[in-house]
Design an enzyme around this catalytic site. Sequence first.
Site, PDB file in Angstrom:
ATOM      1  CB  CYS A 116      -0.952  -0.010   1.187  1.00 20.31           C
ATOM      2  SG  CYS A 116      -2.116  -1.372   1.074  1.00 20.31           S
ATOM      3  CG  HIS A 256      -3.154   3.411   1.945  1.00 23.35           C
ATOM      4  ND1 HIS A 256      -3.582   2.989   0.696  1.00 23.35           N
ATOM      5  CD2 HIS A 256      -3.228   2.324   2.756  1.00 23.35           C
ATOM      6  CE1 HIS A 256      -3.874   1.704   0.762  1.00 23.35           C
ATOM      7  NE2 HIS A 256      -3.684   1.281   1.994  1.00 23.35           N
ATOM      8  CG  ASN A 286      -6.571  -0.859   0.799  1.00 27.18           C
ATOM      9  OD1 ASN A 286      -5.899  -0.395  -0.120  1.00 27.18           O
ATOM     10  ND2 ASN A 286      -6.033  -1.332   1.913  1.00 27.18           N
TER      11      ASN A 286
HETATM   12  O1  UT7 Z   1      -3.775  -1.231   3.498  1.00 26.26           O
HETATM   13  C1  UT7 Z   1      -2.872  -2.114   4.091  1.00 26.26           C
HETATM   14  C2  UT7 Z   1      -2.908  -2.034   5.534  1.00 26.26           C
HETATM   15  N1  UT7 Z   1      -4.128  -2.616   6.041  1.00 26.26           N
HETATM   16  C3  UT7 Z   1      -4.792  -1.957   6.949  1.00 26.26           C
HETATM   17  O2  UT7 Z   1      -4.448  -0.864   7.322  1.00 26.26           O
HETATM   18  C4  UT7 Z   1      -5.984  -2.663   7.584  1.00 26.26           C
HETATM   19  C5  UT7 Z   1      -5.898  -2.555   9.074  1.00 26.26           C
HETATM   20  N2  UT7 Z   1      -6.954  -3.248   9.779  1.00 26.26           N
HETATM   21  C6  UT7 Z   1      -8.257  -2.848   9.768  1.00 26.26           C
HETATM   22  O3  UT7 Z   1      -8.610  -1.941   9.048  1.00 26.26           O
HETATM   23  C7  UT7 Z   1      -9.211  -3.487  10.731  1.00 26.26           C
HETATM   24  O4  UT7 Z   1      -8.489  -4.265  11.652  1.00 26.26           O
HETATM   25  C8  UT7 Z   1     -10.294  -4.379  10.062  1.00 26.26           C
HETATM   26  C9  UT7 Z   1     -11.287  -3.514   9.315  1.00 26.26           C
HETATM   27  C10 UT7 Z   1      -9.638  -5.368   9.112  1.00 26.26           C
HETATM   28  C11 UT7 Z   1     -11.077  -5.130  11.124  1.00 26.26           C
HETATM   29  O5  UT7 Z   1     -11.657  -4.226  12.048  1.00 26.26           O
HETATM   30  P1  UT7 Z   1     -11.459  -4.443  13.621  1.00 26.26           P
HETATM   31  O6  UT7 Z   1     -12.219  -3.380  14.300  1.00 26.26           O
HETATM   32  O7  UT7 Z   1      -9.968  -4.512  13.877  1.00 26.26           O
HETATM   33  O8  UT7 Z   1     -12.171  -5.818  13.846  1.00 26.26           O
HETATM   34  P2  UT7 Z   1     -11.549  -7.161  14.433  1.00 26.26           P
HETATM   35  O9  UT7 Z   1     -10.660  -7.813  13.442  1.00 26.26           O
HETATM   36  O10 UT7 Z   1     -11.022  -6.871  15.794  1.00 26.26           O
HETATM   37  O11 UT7 Z   1     -12.854  -8.025  14.559  1.00 26.26           O
HETATM   38  C12 UT7 Z   1     -13.944  -7.660  15.450  1.00 26.26           C
HETATM   39  C13 UT7 Z   1     -15.044  -8.672  15.284  1.00 26.26           C
HETATM   40  C14 UT7 Z   1     -14.556 -10.112  15.335  1.00 26.26           C
HETATM   41  O12 UT7 Z   1     -15.545 -10.879  15.992  1.00 26.26           O
HETATM   42  P3  UT7 Z   1     -15.336 -11.295  17.532  1.00 26.26           P
HETATM   43  O13 UT7 Z   1     -14.065 -12.081  17.556  1.00 26.26           O
HETATM   44  O14 UT7 Z   1     -15.230  -9.990  18.280  1.00 26.26           O
HETATM   45  O15 UT7 Z   1     -16.566 -12.068  17.832  1.00 26.26           O
HETATM   46  C15 UT7 Z   1     -14.508 -10.523  13.876  1.00 26.26           C
HETATM   47  O16 UT7 Z   1     -14.686 -11.907  13.697  1.00 26.26           O
HETATM   48  O17 UT7 Z   1     -15.664  -8.516  14.004  1.00 26.26           O
HETATM   49  C16 UT7 Z   1     -15.687  -9.767  13.308  1.00 26.26           C
HETATM   50  N3  UT7 Z   1     -15.571  -9.513  11.874  1.00 26.26           N
HETATM   51  C17 UT7 Z   1     -16.622  -9.238  11.103  1.00 26.26           C
HETATM   52  N4  UT7 Z   1     -17.944  -9.134  11.363  1.00 26.26           N
HETATM   53  C18 UT7 Z   1     -18.762  -8.818  10.341  1.00 26.26           C
HETATM   54  C19 UT7 Z   1     -14.450  -9.492  11.129  1.00 26.26           C
HETATM   55  N5  UT7 Z   1     -14.763  -9.206   9.852  1.00 26.26           N
HETATM   56  C20 UT7 Z   1     -16.097  -9.046   9.812  1.00 26.26           C
HETATM   57  C21 UT7 Z   1     -17.003  -8.720   8.775  1.00 26.26           C
HETATM   58  N6  UT7 Z   1     -18.320  -8.618   9.096  1.00 26.26           N
HETATM   59  N7  UT7 Z   1     -16.621  -8.499   7.518  1.00 26.26           N
END
Ligand code: UT7
Length: 330
Positions: A116, A256, A286
């Site tokens: 990225c 980004h 993204n």
């Molecule tokens: O561009 C390259 C660099 N990449 C980035 O900068 C991405 C960085 N990361 C992020 O943007 C975020 O971490 C995400 C958007 C990928 C995820 O958001 P988050 O607030 O960090 O969520 P999480 O991974 O902590 O997940 C929270 C909950 C989990 O459930 P439990 O374990 O709390 O029950 C996940 O299983 O949300 C669940 N979850 C979803 N629920 C509905 C994960 N993906 C989804 C989804 N829909 N698509």
Amino acid sequence: MEVKRAKITAVGHYLPEHRMTNHDLEKLVDTNDEWIRTRTGIEERRILKDPDKATAFMGTEAAKEVLENRGISAEEIDLIILATVTPDYFFPATACLVQKNIGAKNAFAFDLSAACSGFLYALSTGSMYIESGRAQKVLVIGTDKMSSILNYEDRSTCILFGDGAGAVLLEESDDETGLIDQKHYVEGDSDCALYQPAGGSLNPATPETVEKGLHYLKQDGRAVFKKATMGMADVSLEIMKINNLDPEDVAWLVPHQANLRIIDATARRMGVSSEKVMVNINKYGNTTAGTIPLCLYDWQEKLNYGDNLILAAFGGGFTWGAIYLKWGTK
Ligand code: UT7
């Protein structure tokens, strides 16, 4: 000795027509529009559906638009630097395919891999060729067909990315506008928080790697989120400090587009108000190397000559960085 400066003199883009909305994704994985919008800021993304077209095609279209907007022929291009993590082939470089497609017969061309942060690394590299006088016209392209490495059964990744390309032309500036400063960092991601496990020389493609889904992008979202928030905010503030820029001196933050929460945190840390932040993640998701030039494309009508822009990115590698430039087209 007088130091030359590189400036962006034209911008181009390509976005596939097909829009994949959050509601479309609800039919593929256990997710919902509200979760995606509140956690990421994304509402829809573009997907390149035509199986015969890929990253080089999108980069070619963006490059053609740059040439048209600048009113020059492809033969005038000296160098093409193309940032991508989804090359058409491992080799030849996708930049070589674009060189052929546009007819840039006097250019040399190479790909640059920094995920990225790829477009910013490429812009910095291209500016060096202008500053040294070794090139007069450099095409810098960010293009990724992320849908080609996404697992549409993995809700934690497939909702995040889209396909698209942006490109700019770098030429010598004859005044104080152009690329003024750049700061880039790397911290090797030995824990593999963001990577594509197979297809390279360590894990060449086998029926087993395919069966295990190892050719798809994998991400530990939470770990990357923490690093990205810190990295993008820190480097943006650092480049402001080095260049004695107060928040009111910054006309635009061009971040980004990985997550709206990361963008907001970066702007807050810089003290830059939200109306001065380019955000199009809602429309495109993204697009990896495409995000920053796509922002420049979408905002070009609003940019004024002499505006101070801070471009900032964080990505796989880990790679991150920021560029300070004064907008130089009227
Ligand atoms: O561009 C390259 C660099 N990449 C980035 O900068 C991405 C960085 N990361 C992020 O943007 C975020 O971490 C995400 C958007 C990928 C995820 O958001 P988050 O607030 O960090 O969520 P999480 O991974 O902590 O997940 C929270 C909950 C989990 O459930 P439990 O374990 O709390 O029950 C996940 O299983 O949300 C669940 N979850 C979803 N629920 C509905 C994960 N993906 C989804 C989804 N829909 N698509």
